[in-house]
Write an enzyme that holds these catalytic residues in place. Sequence first.
Site, PDB file in Angstrom:
ATOM      1  CE  LYS A   1     -18.908  -5.344 -12.144  1.00  0.00           C
ATOM      2  NZ  LYS A   1     -18.716  -6.715 -12.649  1.00  0.00           N
TER       3      LYS A   1
ATOM      4  CD  GLU B   1     -19.231  -9.914 -10.225  1.00  0.00           C
ATOM      5  OE1 GLU B   1     -19.771  -8.982 -10.832  1.00  0.00           O
ATOM      6  OE2 GLU B   1     -18.051 -10.273 -10.441  1.00  0.00           O
TER       7      GLU B   1
ATOM      8  CB  CYS C   1     -15.963  -7.977 -10.376  1.00  0.00           C
ATOM      9  SG  CYS C   1     -15.093  -9.192 -11.409  1.00  0.00           S
TER      10      CYS C   1
END
Length: 272
Positions: A120, A47, A161
């Site tokens: 995301k 990321e 994440c």
Amino acid sequence: MNEEDRRFAVAAVQMVSGFAVEANLERADALIARAAAGGARLVALPEYFCLMGRRDTDKIDAAERPGRGPIQEFLAAQARRHGIWLLGGTLPLQSPDAGRIYNACLVFGPDGEVCMRYDKIHLFGFRREAESYDESATIRPGENAPPVFESPFGRVGLGICYDLRFPEFFRAQGDVRLMVLPAAFTYTTGSVHWEVLLRARAIENQCYVLASAQGGKHESGRRTWGHSMLIDPWGEILECLPEGEGVVAGVLEARRLEQVRESLPALRHRVM
């Protein structure tokens, strides 16, 4: 699935990205080349591989239009040059909100074409004493369907994440043989939760998990946890890099995955 695809080499790139996009791309170039030279057919970047800025708003200034821009051109060229499946960590893409971007992962096939995009969905928020984060201030959440694509090894699921904390997100991806998670976990949360959550996702879904992380002290002073790793479907850690830049590599074994699922058929035993 032919014999070569039953043994599928993969690699996770770990970085300590800084303020300058061009410098970050140069480091990524070298690390991707190292992974490909080692035989990896699928390589995952972390990321924010292209930018860990001074301020959260720096990624807004660096945002690219979908399909255009030096970061996307770099990723496409790397996939073509090495003939690999390349998961481009995340990069900032423009959104309808002037003050927010999409934190997007683009997956490139060996031909250099984008085969999947995932923005995301789960945005990290954390506050404890002087340490605080609020991704929703600069990131617009995605609205994608469960992010899955087909590879020579089979179906691959993807998260970014903070997604790691939501097991239902990964279960919605269906039967996958590999999950890939680019991340920039904070040192505070990662030191306690990172390995536990990654191994849990591998165990409960009986699949391989490949996690590519930021890992070290960044120019801004932020410290990320690192510990990029490859985990097998039984939950065993096959390879791990605690800190600093480098490559975590290994081979996915179809037979190993099948043995785990045959000996403990938990996926067949699900009632919900």
